[in-house]
Enzyme design. Structure first.
Site, short mmCIF file in Angstrom:
data_model
loop_
_atom_site.label_atom_id
_atom_site.label_comp_id
_atom_site.label_asym_id
_atom_site.label_seq_id
_atom_site.Cartn_x
_atom_site.Cartn_y
_atom_site.Cartn_z
N HIS A 68 -4.74 -1.41 -11.19
CA HIS A 68 -3.65 -0.78 -11.63
C HIS A 68 -3.75 -1.09 -13.39
CE1 HIS A 68 -2.73 -0.69 -7.53
NE2 HIS A 68 -1.93 0.17 -7.70
N SER A 85 0.55 7.62 -13.16
CA SER A 85 0.66 6.31 -13.63
C SER A 85 1.55 6.46 -15.08
CB SER A 85 -0.39 5.29 -14.04
OG SER A 85 -0.98 4.74 -12.93
N GLU A 88 4.82 7.83 -14.27
CA GLU A 88 5.86 6.79 -13.79
C GLU A 88 6.16 5.80 -14.84
OE1 GLU A 88 5.99 3.49 -10.12
OE2 GLU A 88 4.44 4.47 -10.28
N VAL A 124 8.03 1.40 -10.67
CA VAL A 124 8.79 1.64 -11.87
C VAL A 124 9.80 2.61 -11.93
CG1 VAL A 124 8.47 2.36 -14.47
CG2 VAL A 124 6.89 0.54 -13.56
#
Length: 135
Positions: A68, A85, A88, A124
């Site tokens: 991550h 990602s 987000e 998030v």
């Protein structure tokens, strides 16, 4: 092809190709559940994928967590994250930080990694930059 029955008709490689990105940088999760098909509901498929992660050897779980990206970290600034990602983190404004906020995230990310051995991971979406910093 989002229909569950159609997903079950895929051969193993196509199944992994389609679902391998569900868990970022961890196609092994989809590989682990491919033989367990068919699933009656998407929730069962998701539960099986979660179980694959939970029951993986510790080293594999740690590698999974380390896959991550850090929040507002070097990958974000270099725009080197997956599209999911990037989207987000961008939803919380983590992709365009003033220098003082970027430095705060760098300090917090380093402290968390030092303490736990993997990056701080949080959902998030729906949170503000201030809410994330407060966690």
């Amino acid at each position: 092809m989002s229909d569950l029955a159609a997903i079950h008709r895929l051969d193993r490689d196509a199944f992994v190709a389609m679902l391998g990105g569900v868990f970022e940088h961890a196609a092994w999760v989809a590989e682990a559940v491919a033989p367990a098909r068919p699933f009656a509901r998407v929730a069962e498929l998701h539960a099986a994928m979660m179980d694959a992660v939970r029951h993986a050897p510790e080293a594999r779980r740690l590698a999974f967590l380390n896959g991550h990206p850090e929040l507002a970290g070097p990958e974000a600034r270099a725009r080197a994250m997956t599209a999911d990602s990037a989207s987000e983190q961008g939803s919380a404004g983590l992709d365009h930080l003033p220098p003082e906020d970027a430095a705060a995230f760098d300090r917090l990310n380093a402290a968390y990694r030092e303490r736990f051995g993997f990056p701080f991971i949080i959902a998030v979406r729906g949170r503000s930059r201030a809410e994330i910093l407060a966690v």
